[in-house]
Design a protein around this motif. Sequence first.
Motif, PDB file in Angstrom:
ATOM      1  N   LYS A   1       2.051  14.596   5.626  1.00  0.00           N
ATOM      2  CA  LYS A   1       2.922  15.454   5.632  1.00  0.00           C
ATOM      3  C   LYS A   1       4.284  15.227   5.111  1.00  0.00           C
ATOM      4  O   LYS A   1       4.667  14.056   4.890  1.00  0.00           O
ATOM      5  N   PRO A   2       5.138  16.088   4.472  1.00  0.00           N
ATOM      6  CA  PRO A   2       6.238  15.441   4.164  1.00  0.00           C
ATOM      7  C   PRO A   2       7.270  14.936   4.992  1.00  0.00           C
ATOM      8  O   PRO A   2       8.051  13.957   4.605  1.00  0.00           O
ATOM      9  N   GLU A   3       7.093  15.146   6.174  1.00  0.00           N
ATOM     10  CA  GLU A   3       7.903  14.524   7.022  1.00  0.00           C
ATOM     11  C   GLU A   3       7.387  13.287   7.606  1.00  0.00           C
ATOM     12  O   GLU A   3       8.079  12.776   8.105  1.00  0.00           O
ATOM     13  N   ASP A   4       6.334  12.759   7.013  1.00  0.00           N
ATOM     14  CA  ASP A   4       5.725  11.449   7.111  1.00  0.00           C
ATOM     15  C   ASP A   4       6.685  10.409   6.283  1.00  0.00           C
ATOM     16  O   ASP A   4       6.389   9.368   6.213  1.00  0.00           O
ATOM     17  N   THR A   5       7.488  10.980   5.304  1.00  0.00           N
ATOM     18  CA  THR A   5       8.019  10.163   4.359  1.00  0.00           C
ATOM     19  C   THR A   5       9.105   9.211   5.146  1.00  0.00           C
ATOM     20  O   THR A   5       9.959   9.485   5.843  1.00  0.00           O
ATOM     21  N   ALA A   6       8.936   7.698   4.635  1.00  0.00           N
ATOM     22  CA  ALA A   6       9.621   7.056   5.668  1.00  0.00           C
ATOM     23  C   ALA A   6       9.400   5.472   5.031  1.00  0.00           C
ATOM     24  O   ALA A   6       8.290   5.361   4.037  1.00  0.00           O
ATOM     25  N   VAL A   7       9.976   4.727   5.425  1.00  0.00           N
ATOM     26  CA  VAL A   7       9.754   3.181   5.237  1.00  0.00           C
ATOM     27  C   VAL A   7       8.730   2.805   6.323  1.00  0.00           C
ATOM     28  O   VAL A   7       9.022   2.959   7.618  1.00  0.00           O
ATOM     29  N   TYR A   8       7.479   2.431   6.114  1.00  0.00           N
ATOM     30  CA  TYR A   8       6.798   1.804   7.073  1.00  0.00           C
ATOM     31  C   TYR A   8       6.737   0.109   7.287  1.00  0.00           C
ATOM     32  O   TYR A   8       6.718  -0.405   6.601  1.00  0.00           O
ATOM     33  N   TYR A   9       6.917  -0.282   8.499  1.00  0.00           N
ATOM     34  CA  TYR A   9       7.014  -1.414   8.894  1.00  0.00           C
ATOM     35  C   TYR A   9       5.930  -2.062   9.733  1.00  0.00           C
ATOM     36  O   TYR A   9       5.530  -1.288  10.845  1.00  0.00           O
TER      37      TYR A   9
ATOM     38  N   GLY B   1       0.940  -1.115   0.043  1.00  0.00           N
ATOM     39  CA  GLY B   1       0.135  -0.099  -0.035  1.00  0.00           C
ATOM     40  C   GLY B   1       0.844   1.265  -0.014  1.00  0.00           C
ATOM     41  O   GLY B   1       0.191   2.393  -0.412  1.00  0.00           O
ATOM     42  N   GLY B   2       2.052   1.155  -0.100  1.00  0.00           N
ATOM     43  CA  GLY B   2       3.051   2.228   0.054  1.00  0.00           C
ATOM     44  C   GLY B   2       2.994   2.926  -1.426  1.00  0.00           C
ATOM     45  O   GLY B   2       2.396   2.445  -2.244  1.00  0.00           O
ATOM     46  N   GLY B   3       3.469   4.018  -1.311  1.00  0.00           N
ATOM     47  CA  GLY B   3       3.510   4.955  -2.749  1.00  0.00           C
ATOM     48  C   GLY B   3       3.949   6.304  -2.491  1.00  0.00           C
ATOM     49  O   GLY B   3       4.321   6.687  -1.383  1.00  0.00           O
ATOM     50  N   TRP B   4       3.697   6.946  -3.415  1.00  0.00           N
ATOM     51  CA  TRP B   4       3.705   8.485  -3.514  1.00  0.00           C
ATOM     52  C   TRP B   4       2.615   9.181  -3.607  1.00  0.00           C
ATOM     53  O   TRP B   4       1.606   8.898  -4.188  1.00  0.00           O
ATOM     54  N   VAL B   5       2.499  10.262  -2.491  1.00  0.00           N
ATOM     55  CA  VAL B   5       1.142  11.182  -2.406  1.00  0.00           C
ATOM     56  C   VAL B   5       1.558  12.478  -2.032  1.00  0.00           C
ATOM     57  O   VAL B   5       2.674  12.625  -1.714  1.00  0.00           O
ATOM     58  N   ARG B   6       0.665  13.165  -2.434  1.00  0.00           N
ATOM     59  CA  ARG B   6       0.863  14.732  -1.960  1.00  0.00           C
ATOM     60  C   ARG B   6       0.534  15.123  -0.625  1.00  0.00           C
ATOM     61  O   ARG B   6      -0.171  14.248   0.090  1.00  0.00           O
ATOM     62  N   ALA B   7       1.067  16.034   0.038  1.00  0.00           N
ATOM     63  CA  ALA B   7       0.881  16.246   1.487  1.00  0.00           C
ATOM     64  C   ALA B   7      -0.689  16.521   1.581  1.00  0.00           C
ATOM     65  O   ALA B   7      -1.340  17.197   0.500  1.00  0.00           O
TER      66      ALA B   7
END
Length: 124
Positions: free
Chosen positions: A87-95, A8-14
């Motif tokens: 938010k942009p600061e939520d950019t990460a790898v989620y485990y 479900g990960g991917g690229w999204v806008r703020a």
Amino acid sequence: QVQLVESGGGWVRAGASLRLSCAASGFNIENYHMGWFRQAPGKEREFVVGVSYSGMHTFYGDSMKGRVAMSRDNDKNLVDLQMNSLKPEDTAVYYCAALGSFANIKSASAYDYWGQGTEVTVSS
């Protein structure tokens, strides 16, 4: 073979929302507390949210509290993470991770099993 597989990960806008899923196999999550963590480049792994094995108790990390919801389906061996107002600061790898004891649900070192992670990128 024990596995946790996130998707479900991917690229999204703020401001957007994203829903991550974690499918477990090789064990029954009904006996485990389940948690979501994230790790941004150059930073330590950070607790996002966790739910007790019964589903009765939810614990939140500070960074996304109020913007995330976690659900678990013990019958399907699945957990989900709904993230809102990203938010942009939520950019990460989620485990996704599983904890089989009464250790600190917010502590990454306490967990028994981990998924490989799914990457989330939030652009401004």
